[in-house]
Enzyme design. Structure first.
Site, PDB file in Angstrom:
ATOM      1  N   ASP A  12       0.847  -1.198   0.000  1.00 12.81           N
ATOM      2  CA  ASP A  12       0.000   0.000   0.000  1.00 12.81           C
ATOM      3  C   ASP A  12       0.876   1.238   0.000  1.00 12.81           C
ATOM      4  O   ASP A  12       1.238   1.756   1.059  1.00 12.81           O
ATOM      5  CB  ASP A  12      -0.919  -0.006   1.226  1.00 12.81           C
ATOM      6  CG  ASP A  12      -1.966  -1.111   1.148  1.00 12.81           C
ATOM      7  OD1 ASP A  12      -2.412  -1.422   0.023  1.00 12.81           O
ATOM      8  OD2 ASP A  12      -2.327  -1.660   2.192  1.00 12.81           O
ATOM      9  N   ASP A  61      -6.155  -6.372  -5.837  1.00 13.16           N
ATOM     10  CA  ASP A  61      -7.340  -6.074  -5.022  1.00 13.16           C
ATOM     11  C   ASP A  61      -8.188  -5.005  -5.701  1.00 13.16           C
ATOM     12  O   ASP A  61      -8.213  -3.847  -5.277  1.00 13.16           O
ATOM     13  CB  ASP A  61      -6.865  -5.636  -3.627  1.00 13.16           C
ATOM     14  CG  ASP A  61      -7.984  -5.668  -2.603  1.00 13.16           C
ATOM     15  OD1 ASP A  61      -9.070  -6.207  -2.911  1.00 13.16           O
ATOM     16  OD2 ASP A  61      -7.768  -5.157  -1.481  1.00 13.16           O
ATOM     17  N   LEU A  62      -8.885  -5.422  -6.752  1.00 14.50           N
ATOM     18  CA  LEU A  62      -9.642  -4.450  -7.552  1.00 14.50           C
ATOM     19  C   LEU A  62     -10.980  -4.072  -6.916  1.00 14.50           C
ATOM     20  O   LEU A  62     -11.598  -3.085  -7.325  1.00 14.50           O
ATOM     21  CB  LEU A  62      -9.894  -5.019  -8.957  1.00 14.50           C
ATOM     22  CG  LEU A  62      -8.662  -5.195  -9.839  1.00 14.50           C
ATOM     23  CD1 LEU A  62      -9.050  -5.797 -11.197  1.00 14.50           C
ATOM     24  CD2 LEU A  62      -7.940  -3.863 -10.058  1.00 14.50           C
ATOM     25  N   LYS A  63     -11.455  -4.880  -5.981  1.00 20.35           N
ATOM     26  CA  LYS A  63     -12.728  -4.591  -5.297  1.00 20.35           C
ATOM     27  C   LYS A  63     -13.810  -4.211  -6.311  1.00 20.35           C
ATOM     28  O   LYS A  63     -14.419  -3.131  -6.230  1.00 20.35           O
ATOM     29  CB  LYS A  63     -12.531  -3.474  -4.275  1.00 20.35           C
ATOM     30  CG  LYS A  63     -11.599  -3.871  -3.127  1.00 20.35           C
ATOM     31  CD  LYS A  63     -11.534  -2.795  -2.056  1.00 20.35           C
ATOM     32  CE  LYS A  63     -11.031  -3.282  -0.714  1.00 20.35           C
ATOM     33  NZ  LYS A  63      -9.661  -3.767  -0.659  1.00 20.35           N
ATOM     34  N   ILE A  67     -21.216  -3.096 -13.413  1.00 15.94           N
ATOM     35  CA  ILE A  67     -22.126  -3.957 -14.161  1.00 15.94           C
ATOM     36  C   ILE A  67     -21.339  -5.198 -14.603  1.00 15.94           C
ATOM     37  O   ILE A  67     -20.114  -5.152 -14.772  1.00 15.94           O
ATOM     38  CB  ILE A  67     -22.742  -3.230 -15.377  1.00 15.94           C
ATOM     39  CG1 ILE A  67     -21.646  -2.772 -16.349  1.00 15.94           C
ATOM     40  CG2 ILE A  67     -23.599  -2.058 -14.933  1.00 15.94           C
ATOM     41  CD1 ILE A  67     -22.192  -2.330 -17.699  1.00 15.94           C
ATOM     42  N   PRO A  68     -22.048  -6.329 -14.777  1.00 21.15           N
ATOM     43  CA  PRO A  68     -21.354  -7.587 -15.070  1.00 21.15           C
ATOM     44  C   PRO A  68     -20.397  -7.499 -16.255  1.00 21.15           C
ATOM     45  O   PRO A  68     -19.276  -8.037 -16.214  1.00 21.15           O
ATOM     46  CB  PRO A  68     -22.505  -8.565 -15.356  1.00 21.15           C
ATOM     47  CG  PRO A  68     -23.634  -8.033 -14.524  1.00 21.15           C
ATOM     48  CD  PRO A  68     -23.502  -6.537 -14.562  1.00 21.15           C
ATOM     49  N   ASN A  69     -20.768  -6.805 -17.308  1.00 18.77           N
ATOM     50  CA  ASN A  69     -19.904  -6.715 -18.488  1.00 18.77           C
ATOM     51  C   ASN A  69     -18.560  -6.047 -18.152  1.00 18.77           C
ATOM     52  O   ASN A  69     -17.498  -6.493 -18.601  1.00 18.77           O
ATOM     53  CB  ASN A  69     -20.642  -5.933 -19.583  1.00 18.77           C
ATOM     54  CG  ASN A  69     -19.868  -5.903 -20.877  1.00 18.77           C
ATOM     55  OD1 ASN A  69     -19.545  -6.956 -21.429  1.00 18.77           O
ATOM     56  ND2 ASN A  69     -19.556  -4.707 -21.343  1.00 18.77           N
ATOM     57  N   THR A 119     -13.534  -5.122   6.738  1.00 19.36           N
ATOM     58  CA  THR A 119     -13.216  -5.406   8.145  1.00 19.36           C
ATOM     59  C   THR A 119     -13.237  -4.176   9.044  1.00 19.36           C
ATOM     60  O   THR A 119     -13.211  -4.306  10.255  1.00 19.36           O
ATOM     61  CB  THR A 119     -11.846  -6.080   8.290  1.00 19.36           C
ATOM     62  OG1 THR A 119     -10.851  -5.225   7.722  1.00 19.36           O
ATOM     63  CG2 THR A 119     -11.799  -7.419   7.605  1.00 19.36           C
ATOM     64  N   ARG A 210       0.835  -2.670   7.002  1.00 20.86           N
ATOM     65  CA  ARG A 210       1.701  -1.720   7.703  1.00 20.86           C
ATOM     66  C   ARG A 210       2.642  -2.345   8.726  1.00 20.86           C
ATOM     67  O   ARG A 210       3.715  -1.808   8.960  1.00 20.86           O
ATOM     68  CB  ARG A 210       0.829  -0.635   8.350  1.00 20.86           C
ATOM     69  CG  ARG A 210       0.269   0.314   7.294  1.00 20.86           C
ATOM     70  CD  ARG A 210      -0.880   1.136   7.818  1.00 20.86           C
ATOM     71  NE  ARG A 210      -2.090   0.321   7.947  1.00 20.86           N
ATOM     72  CZ  ARG A 210      -3.285   0.816   8.250  1.00 20.86           C
ATOM     73  NH1 ARG A 210      -3.425   2.106   8.478  1.00 20.86           N
ATOM     74  NH2 ARG A 210      -4.336   0.023   8.325  1.00 20.86           N
TER      75      ARG A 210
HETATM   76  O1  C5P Z   1      -3.848  -2.720   8.118  1.00 20.87           O
HETATM   77  P1  C5P Z   1      -2.881  -3.231   7.110  1.00 20.87           P
HETATM   78  O2  C5P Z   1      -1.871  -2.205   6.705  1.00 20.87           O
HETATM   79  O3  C5P Z   1      -2.240  -4.551   7.501  1.00 20.87           O
HETATM   80  O4  C5P Z   1      -3.751  -3.506   5.818  1.00 20.87           O
HETATM   81  C1  C5P Z   1      -3.337  -4.330   4.757  1.00 20.87           C
HETATM   82  C2  C5P Z   1      -4.475  -4.507   3.791  1.00 20.87           C
HETATM   83  O5  C5P Z   1      -5.574  -5.098   4.441  1.00 20.87           O
HETATM   84  C3  C5P Z   1      -4.965  -3.201   3.179  1.00 20.87           C
HETATM   85  O6  C5P Z   1      -4.486  -3.150   1.863  1.00 20.87           O
HETATM   86  C4  C5P Z   1      -6.467  -3.271   3.216  1.00 20.87           C
HETATM   87  O7  C5P Z   1      -7.018  -3.466   1.928  1.00 20.87           O
HETATM   88  C5  C5P Z   1      -6.753  -4.487   4.038  1.00 20.87           C
HETATM   89  N1  C5P Z   1      -7.495  -4.074   5.229  1.00 20.87           N
HETATM   90  C6  C5P Z   1      -8.798  -4.399   5.351  1.00 20.87           C
HETATM   91  N2  C5P Z   1      -9.489  -3.993   6.464  1.00 20.87           N
HETATM   92  C7  C5P Z   1      -8.896  -3.265   7.412  1.00 20.87           C
HETATM   93  C8  C5P Z   1      -7.566  -2.914   7.296  1.00 20.87           C
HETATM   94  C9  C5P Z   1      -6.871  -3.328   6.180  1.00 20.87           C
HETATM   95  O8  C5P Z   1      -9.366  -5.057   4.484  1.00 20.87           O
HETATM   96  N3  C5P Z   1      -9.600  -2.885   8.458  1.00 20.87           N
END
Ligand code: C5P
Length: 231
Positions: A12, A61-63, A67-69, A119, A210
């Site tokens: 990140d 990690d594109l999240k 739309i489906p296409n 999370t 981190r």
């Molecule tokens: O908190 P940390 O730096 O370890 O986060 C690593 C990855 O975990 C981040 O890229 C983030 O997408 C994901 N993350 C998450 N939910 C959190 C914290 C981080 O999905 N609460």
């Protein structure tokens, strides 16, 4: 599964030189990286190709929530880059998850992972968006939906792993971010846990960010994470 590849380091950062420097420093200690929207936007797909060419697995990690296409198109391009994992939001429903799974069929090593509840979200956050169930109930509902849509696994908080493993069976991937080492202050994680507990409860992979990347010595920090798994 190579135990070294169960720990995924999240790159990140907002520029390619910093990311490359981290990958250089970690060397053979890390075989699996997560590239998210920040670094992808800053460094572009060439950086991802370069990681793959260096023999690294990549979780892109594109999240996806589209739309489906458009989801299918993004998954195709990610597959062509050689990545191993792509994420799609299960809150987007069966249509987009199925589109992602279908688009991944041409890439045998590509896995589609569904995001359940981010999370950092709490029950109150869910209530704010009109979901009256608890995070635990919502995670399970979305994970089952993802399984039915053919997703290869889910992303989930450490505290949801046990329930998910029993709901999804032994083959599903369960990738767990939001972890910290014992004694470390959680960042913005609402439902944190340790890498060791997550793997012991059935996670297939743990994402560490981190804890490693902001450490004065990232290699030493990653070694600590590995050591924490066996103590
Ligand atoms: O908190 P940390 O730096 O370890 O986060 C690593 C990855 O975990 C981040 O890229 C983030 O997408 C994901 N993350 C998450 N939910 C959190 C914290 C981080 O999905 N609460």
């Amino acid at each position: 599964m190579d135990p070294n590849n169960q720990i995924i380091v999240a790159l990140d950062c907002d520029n390619r030189p910093t990311a490359e420097d981290l990958v250089d420093q970690l060397g053979d200690e890390c075989g699996f990286y997560k590239v998210g929207l920040e670094l992808l936007t800053a460094a572009g797909p060439d950086f991802v190709k370069q990681l793959v060419a260096r023999g690294k697995e990549v979780f892109l990690d594109l999240k996806l929530f589209e739309i489906p296409n458009s989801v299918a198109g993004a998954v195709h391009v990610a597959g062509a880059l050689g990545v191993s994992m792509v994420t799609v939001h299960s809150m987007g429903g069966t249509g987009i998850m199925t589109a992602a799974v279908d688009a991944a069929r041409g890439f045998p090593d590509l896995r589609i992972l569904a995001l359940t509840v981010v999370t950092s979200m709490t029950d109150e956050d869910l209530a704010d968006i009109g979901v009256s169930d608890s995070t635990e109930q919502q995670v399970l509902r979305l994970a089952r939906l993802a399984g039915k849509a053919g997703c290869h696994g889910v992303i989930a908080s450490p505290q949801d792993v046990l329930a998910l493993r029993s709901a999804l069976g032994s083959n599903a991937l369960i990738v767990t971010p939001g972890v910290t080492l014992p004694g470390e202050t959680p960042f913005e994680h609402a439902r944190p846990g340790t890498p060791r507990a997550a793997l012991a409860e059935g996670a297939s992979h743990v994402v560490v960010g981190r804890t490693v990347t902001r450490a004065p010595d990232p290699t030493a920090a990653l070694r600590l994470v590995h050591a924490s798994l066996v103590v």
